[in-house]
Design an enzyme around this catalytic site. Structure first.
Site, PDB file in Angstrom:
ATOM      1  CB  CYS A  37     -22.843  39.243 -20.445  1.00  0.00           C
ATOM      2  SG  CYS A  37     -22.807  38.740 -22.107  1.00  0.00           S
ATOM      3  CB  CYS A  47     -18.609  38.792 -22.048  1.00  0.00           C
ATOM      4  SG  CYS A  47     -19.357  40.482 -22.669  1.00  0.00           S
ATOM      5  CD  GLU A  48     -13.781  43.344 -25.867  1.00  0.00           C
ATOM      6  OE1 GLU A  48     -14.204  44.351 -26.642  1.00  0.00           O
ATOM      7  OE2 GLU A  48     -12.539  42.836 -25.890  1.00  0.00           O
ATOM      8  CG  HIS A  49     -18.846  44.152 -24.158  1.00  0.00           C
ATOM      9  ND1 HIS A  49     -19.318  43.667 -25.269  1.00  0.00           N
ATOM     10  CD2 HIS A  49     -17.926  44.966 -24.706  1.00  0.00           C
ATOM     11  CE1 HIS A  49     -19.030  43.876 -26.430  1.00  0.00           C
ATOM     12  NE2 HIS A  49     -18.095  44.702 -26.226  1.00  0.00           N
ATOM     13  CG  HIS A  50     -21.601  42.816 -19.290  1.00  0.00           C
ATOM     14  ND1 HIS A  50     -21.857  42.509 -20.578  1.00  0.00           N
ATOM     15  CD2 HIS A  50     -22.590  43.937 -18.946  1.00  0.00           C
ATOM     16  CE1 HIS A  50     -22.951  43.171 -21.012  1.00  0.00           C
ATOM     17  NE2 HIS A  50     -23.019  44.317 -19.798  1.00  0.00           N
ATOM     18  CD  GLN A  78     -19.879  33.040 -29.991  1.00  0.00           C
ATOM     19  OE1 GLN A  78     -20.443  33.351 -29.019  1.00  0.00           O
ATOM     20  NE2 GLN A  78     -20.440  32.229 -31.205  1.00  0.00           N
ATOM     21  CG  HIS A  99     -22.284  35.314 -25.079  1.00  0.00           C
ATOM     22  ND1 HIS A  99     -21.166  36.023 -25.172  1.00  0.00           N
ATOM     23  CD2 HIS A  99     -22.287  34.304 -26.140  1.00  0.00           C
ATOM     24  CE1 HIS A  99     -20.559  35.499 -26.307  1.00  0.00           C
ATOM     25  NE2 HIS A  99     -21.419  34.601 -26.888  1.00  0.00           N
TER      26      HIS A  99
END
Length: 209
Positions: A169, A98-101, A139, A167
């Site tokens: 996250c 995940c590019e956010h976490h 995703q 996920h």
């Protein structure tokens, strides 16, 4: 179809195949190891013990592996028999971050297409999934990138991609919704426009009975 590849993909066409290489930035293992050590210290985690002394280096190697897909040749063949039914590869493993976490998400992809003039070596469907998954992702984008690229390269009658993933996250932090999963889909061509073809794809992918 638009045959332009994303800026981070290098494509070299030979007589028999398209050689595909992920053009990631230069990996600096030593700098990554120092950054990992700094992160652990900043989080109050002592890593001087024998069991954790190599943890920063392991972290650096692990993320480098997660962000570096293997090059592959996209091998296609003439559709000499005029095969016009659905080709579907189910349960292709998906492993991304995940590019956010920067936490992993894992699951499976179901990838199918209705052939045009060329058919694809079946193992290459898994290679394409890996190629787009090995980088910081969301995703929704991953699902669409796989479908769009196959449509560009094969010029098929239709393409369908479904990704089902859990996920971390979402399951290990925040709401901690353990056991939840996310399903995304992209349909192109006749798999989007024709109701019977769309139903067949989702049925074979196990999305509906």
């Amino acid at each position: 179809m638009n045959s332009a590849a994303p800026a981070w993909i290098t494509q070299t066409r030979t007589e028999s195949a398209l050689h595909v290489v992920h053009e990631s930035g230069v990996v600096d293992p030593a700098a990554a190891e120092r950054a990992a050590a700094d992160l652990l210290r900043a989080l109050g985690i002592e890593h001087s013990s024998e069991s954790m002394r190599e943890t920063p280096a392991r972290m650096a190697r692990a993320y480098a592996e997660l962000f570096t897909p293997r090059p592959f040749d996209l091998t296609t063949f003439p559709n000499d028999e005029g095969y016009d039914e659905l080709v579907l590869a189910r349960d292709i493993p998906v492993r991304s971050v995940c590019e956010h976490h920067l936490l992993p998400f894992v699951g499976v992809a179901h990838v199918g297409y209705l052939p045009g003039e060329r058919i694809l070596g079946l193992s290459k469907l898994a290679r394409v999934v890996e190629h787009f998954a090995c980088r910081p992702q969301v995703q929704e984008r991953l699902t669409k990138q796989i479908a769009d690229w196959l449509a560009d390269q094969l010029d098929p009658v239709g393409v369908g991609v479904v990704v089902r993933a859990e996920h971390s996250c979402m399951t290990l932090r925040g709401v901690q919704a353990i056991g939840s999963c996310t399903v995304t889909s992209t349909l192109l061509g006749s798999l989007r426009e024709d109701a019977r073809s769309r139903h067949e794809f989702f049925a074979l992918a196990g999305i509906m009975s």
